[in-house]
Design a protein around this motif. Structure first.
Motif, PDB file in Angstrom:
ATOM      1  N   PHE A  52       0.139   4.870  -3.334  1.00  0.00           N
ATOM      2  CA  PHE A  52      -1.276   4.656  -3.651  1.00  0.00           C
ATOM      3  C   PHE A  52      -1.765   3.353  -3.019  1.00  0.00           C
ATOM      4  CE2 PHE A  52      -0.916   8.173  -6.377  1.00  0.00           C
ATOM      5  CZ  PHE A  52      -2.170   8.524  -6.834  1.00  0.00           C
ATOM      6  N   PRO A  53      -3.022   3.343  -2.515  1.00  0.00           N
ATOM      7  CA  PRO A  53      -3.578   2.129  -1.882  1.00  0.00           C
ATOM      8  C   PRO A  53      -3.544   0.933  -2.830  1.00  0.00           C
ATOM      9  CG  PRO A  53      -4.993   4.019  -1.481  1.00  0.00           C
ATOM     10  CD  PRO A  53      -3.971   4.468  -2.488  1.00  0.00           C
ATOM     11  N   GLY A  54      -3.227  -0.228  -2.272  1.00  0.00           N
ATOM     12  CA  GLY A  54      -3.222  -1.457  -3.059  1.00  0.00           C
ATOM     13  C   GLY A  54      -1.973  -1.687  -3.866  1.00  0.00           C
ATOM     14  N   HIS A  55      -1.008  -0.766  -3.802  1.00  0.00           N
ATOM     15  CA  HIS A  55       0.226  -0.913  -4.579  1.00  0.00           C
ATOM     16  C   HIS A  55       1.018  -2.119  -4.105  1.00  0.00           C
ATOM     17  CE1 HIS A  55       4.533  -0.055  -5.407  1.00  0.00           C
ATOM     18  NE2 HIS A  55       4.052   0.351  -6.547  1.00  0.00           N
ATOM     19  N   ARG A  56       1.511  -2.925  -5.062  1.00  0.00           N
ATOM     20  CA  ARG A  56       2.237  -4.142  -4.709  1.00  0.00           C
ATOM     21  C   ARG A  56       3.626  -4.217  -5.339  1.00  0.00           C
ATOM     22  NH1 ARG A  56      -0.768  -3.992  -1.281  1.00  0.00           N
ATOM     23  NH2 ARG A  56      -2.323  -5.506  -0.576  1.00  0.00           N
ATOM     24  N   PHE A  97      -0.957  -3.975  -8.590  1.00  0.00           N
ATOM     25  CA  PHE A  97      -1.929  -3.567  -7.574  1.00  0.00           C
ATOM     26  C   PHE A  97      -2.717  -4.792  -7.139  1.00  0.00           C
ATOM     27  CE2 PHE A  97      -1.046   0.355  -9.816  1.00  0.00           C
ATOM     28  CZ  PHE A  97      -1.005   1.290  -8.804  1.00  0.00           C
ATOM     29  N   ASP A  98      -3.331  -4.696  -5.959  1.00  0.00           N
ATOM     30  CA  ASP A  98      -4.055  -5.852  -5.430  1.00  0.00           C
ATOM     31  C   ASP A  98      -5.459  -5.986  -5.991  1.00  0.00           C
ATOM     32  OD1 ASP A  98      -5.356  -3.773  -4.180  1.00  0.00           O
ATOM     33  OD2 ASP A  98      -4.998  -4.469  -2.144  1.00  0.00           O
ATOM     34  N   SER A  99      -5.909  -5.014  -6.778  1.00  0.00           N
ATOM     35  CA  SER A  99      -7.247  -5.101  -7.378  1.00  0.00           C
ATOM     36  C   SER A  99      -7.331  -4.160  -8.567  1.00  0.00           C
ATOM     37  CB  SER A  99      -8.334  -4.714  -6.359  1.00  0.00           C
ATOM     38  OG  SER A  99      -8.249  -3.331  -6.050  1.00  0.00           O
ATOM     39  N   LEU A 100      -8.304  -4.419  -9.441  1.00  0.00           N
ATOM     40  CA  LEU A 100      -8.510  -3.557 -10.606  1.00  0.00           C
ATOM     41  C   LEU A 100      -8.920  -2.163 -10.164  1.00  0.00           C
ATOM     42  CD1 LEU A 100      -8.645  -3.217 -13.657  1.00  0.00           C
ATOM     43  CD2 LEU A 100     -10.987  -4.094 -13.592  1.00  0.00           C
ATOM     44  N   ALA A 101      -9.724  -2.065  -9.109  1.00  0.00           N
ATOM     45  CA  ALA A 101     -10.183  -0.756  -8.629  1.00  0.00           C
ATOM     46  C   ALA A 101      -9.008   0.116  -8.195  1.00  0.00           C
ATOM     47  CB  ALA A 101     -11.163  -0.935  -7.467  1.00  0.00           C
ATOM     48  N   HIS A 102      -8.059  -0.477  -7.466  1.00  0.00           N
ATOM     49  CA  HIS A 102      -6.892   0.291  -7.039  1.00  0.00           C
ATOM     50  C   HIS A 102      -6.015   0.683  -8.221  1.00  0.00           C
ATOM     51  CE1 HIS A 102      -7.108  -1.159  -2.587  1.00  0.00           C
ATOM     52  NE2 HIS A 102      -7.643   0.044  -2.736  1.00  0.00           N
ATOM     53  N   ALA A 103      -5.908  -0.192  -9.218  1.00  0.00           N
ATOM     54  CA  ALA A 103      -5.140   0.150 -10.420  1.00  0.00           C
ATOM     55  C   ALA A 103      -5.791   1.323 -11.151  1.00  0.00           C
ATOM     56  CB  ALA A 103      -5.044  -1.072 -11.339  1.00  0.00           C
ATOM     57  N   GLN A 104      -7.113   1.317 -11.221  1.00  0.00           N
ATOM     58  CA  GLN A 104      -7.824   2.414 -11.891  1.00  0.00           C
ATOM     59  C   GLN A 104      -7.671   3.718 -11.133  1.00  0.00           C
ATOM     60  OE1 GLN A 104     -11.685   0.537 -12.063  1.00  0.00           O
ATOM     61  NE2 GLN A 104     -11.389  -0.177 -14.172  1.00  0.00           N
ATOM     62  N   ASP A 105      -7.596   3.638  -9.799  1.00  0.00           N
ATOM     63  CA  ASP A 105      -7.371   4.846  -9.002  1.00  0.00           C
ATOM     64  C   ASP A 105      -6.047   5.497  -9.380  1.00  0.00           C
ATOM     65  OD1 ASP A 105      -9.731   4.550  -7.647  1.00  0.00           O
ATOM     66  OD2 ASP A 105      -8.834   3.621  -5.875  1.00  0.00           O
ATOM     67  N   TRP A 106      -5.020   4.673  -9.561  1.00  0.00           N
ATOM     68  CA  TRP A 106      -3.708   5.205  -9.931  1.00  0.00           C
ATOM     69  C   TRP A 106      -3.727   5.786 -11.345  1.00  0.00           C
ATOM     70  CZ3 TRP A 106       0.899   7.149  -9.437  1.00  0.00           C
ATOM     71  CH2 TRP A 106       1.871   6.981 -10.443  1.00  0.00           C
ATOM     72  N   GLY A 135      -6.176   6.816 -13.137  1.00  0.00           N
ATOM     73  CA  GLY A 135      -7.097   7.929 -13.328  1.00  0.00           C
ATOM     74  C   GLY A 135      -6.752   9.145 -12.478  1.00  0.00           C
ATOM     75  N   SER A 136      -5.641   9.088 -11.757  1.00  0.00           N
ATOM     76  CA  SER A 136      -5.293  10.159 -10.825  1.00  0.00           C
ATOM     77  C   SER A 136      -4.650  11.356 -11.529  1.00  0.00           C
ATOM     78  CB  SER A 136      -4.337   9.640  -9.748  1.00  0.00           C
ATOM     79  OG  SER A 136      -3.075   9.334 -10.306  1.00  0.00           O
ATOM     80  N   LEU A 157       2.599  13.279 -14.143  1.00  0.00           N
ATOM     81  CA  LEU A 157       3.834  12.551 -14.456  1.00  0.00           C
ATOM     82  C   LEU A 157       3.939  12.256 -15.949  1.00  0.00           C
ATOM     83  CD1 LEU A 157       3.887  10.080 -11.442  1.00  0.00           C
ATOM     84  CD2 LEU A 157       5.578  11.870 -11.891  1.00  0.00           C
ATOM     85  N   VAL A 158       2.809  11.919 -16.578  1.00  0.00           N
ATOM     86  CA  VAL A 158       2.798  11.647 -18.020  1.00  0.00           C
ATOM     87  C   VAL A 158       3.132  12.916 -18.795  1.00  0.00           C
ATOM     88  CG1 VAL A 158       1.327  11.031 -19.989  1.00  0.00           C
ATOM     89  CG2 VAL A 158       1.218   9.691 -17.877  1.00  0.00           C
TER      90      VAL A 158
END
Length: 204
Positions: A59-63, A83-92, A94-95, A101-102
């Motif tokens: 996923f984009p922004g993954h660190r 993640f490098d930003s809150l937006a990228h964390a929310q993308d993961w 909310g995917s 996986l859950v």
């Protein structure tokens, strides 16, 4: 760096414009996931973890992902995903991938997972399960004891290294590089290890 992170305009930006930009990666977001596994499902859960880590990394922004295994006899795992930003964390989070996986892991858990999102200092001073939060003055002293030597050593070392290279030895650019190195050391190298080393004093 992924294609969508590239900014062609930086190639023609002036030194002043670059120096005025925020340091990349300074606002890393960390998601802390706590999952309590059924005793008879530990082996299956470990296999599930091996599947999650490489998927999250796409996923984009993954660190990075860290898995903290339970102490002997325990069943609570802590998984941290950066993640490098809150937006990228929310993308993961909310995917559909994450939801699937859950659903897969739900039968292996003894309770619903707990998820918290933290940035910067909040994550460094996250107490172990059952421990009270670190006192503010201890957070201050611990952070100061890292920042003080780094702000002396990093600029001095970089100045010596960059002095022979005129392109990057200017005042503003040299300070930008020093700031980026200092933040990187704090976030990725020093603080995660230092807070674990000092945990007994920090959460006493």
């Amino acid at each position: 760096m992924t294609a969508d992170d590239r900014q062609p305009g930086l190639r023609t930006a002036s030194l002043g414009e670059i120096a005025g930009r925020a340091v990349p990666g300074a606002e890393t977001v960390t998601a802390v996931i706590q999952q309590t596994v059924r005793r008879e499902s530990v082996a299956a859960y470990e296999q599930w973890l091996k599947k999650v880590v490489p998927i999250a990394s796409r996923f984009p922004g993954h660190r990075g992902v860290n898995v903290i295994h339970p102490a002997a006899g325990g069943l609570q795992y802590t998984v941290t995903i950066r993640f490098d930003s809150l937006a990228h964390a929310q993308d993961w989070f909310g995917s559909e991938t994450r939801r699937e996986l859950v659903r897969e892991v739900a039968p292996l858990l003894d309770a619903d997972e707990k998820v918290e999102t933290r940035t910067g200092l909040e994550f460094w001073f996250h107490p172990p399960a059952g421990q009270p939060p670190a006192k503010r003055y201890k957070q201050f002293l611990l952070t100061l004891s890292v920042i003080y030597p780094l702000t002396i050593l990093v600029p001095a070392v970089l100045h010596r290294l960059l002095a022979p290279v005129p392109v990057v030895s200017g005042y503003w650019l040299e300070h930008l590089v020093a700031s980026a190195v200092l933040v990187g050391l704090m976030v990725y190298v020093v603080m995660p290890r230092y807070t674990r080393l000092m945990a007994r004093w920090l959460y006493k």
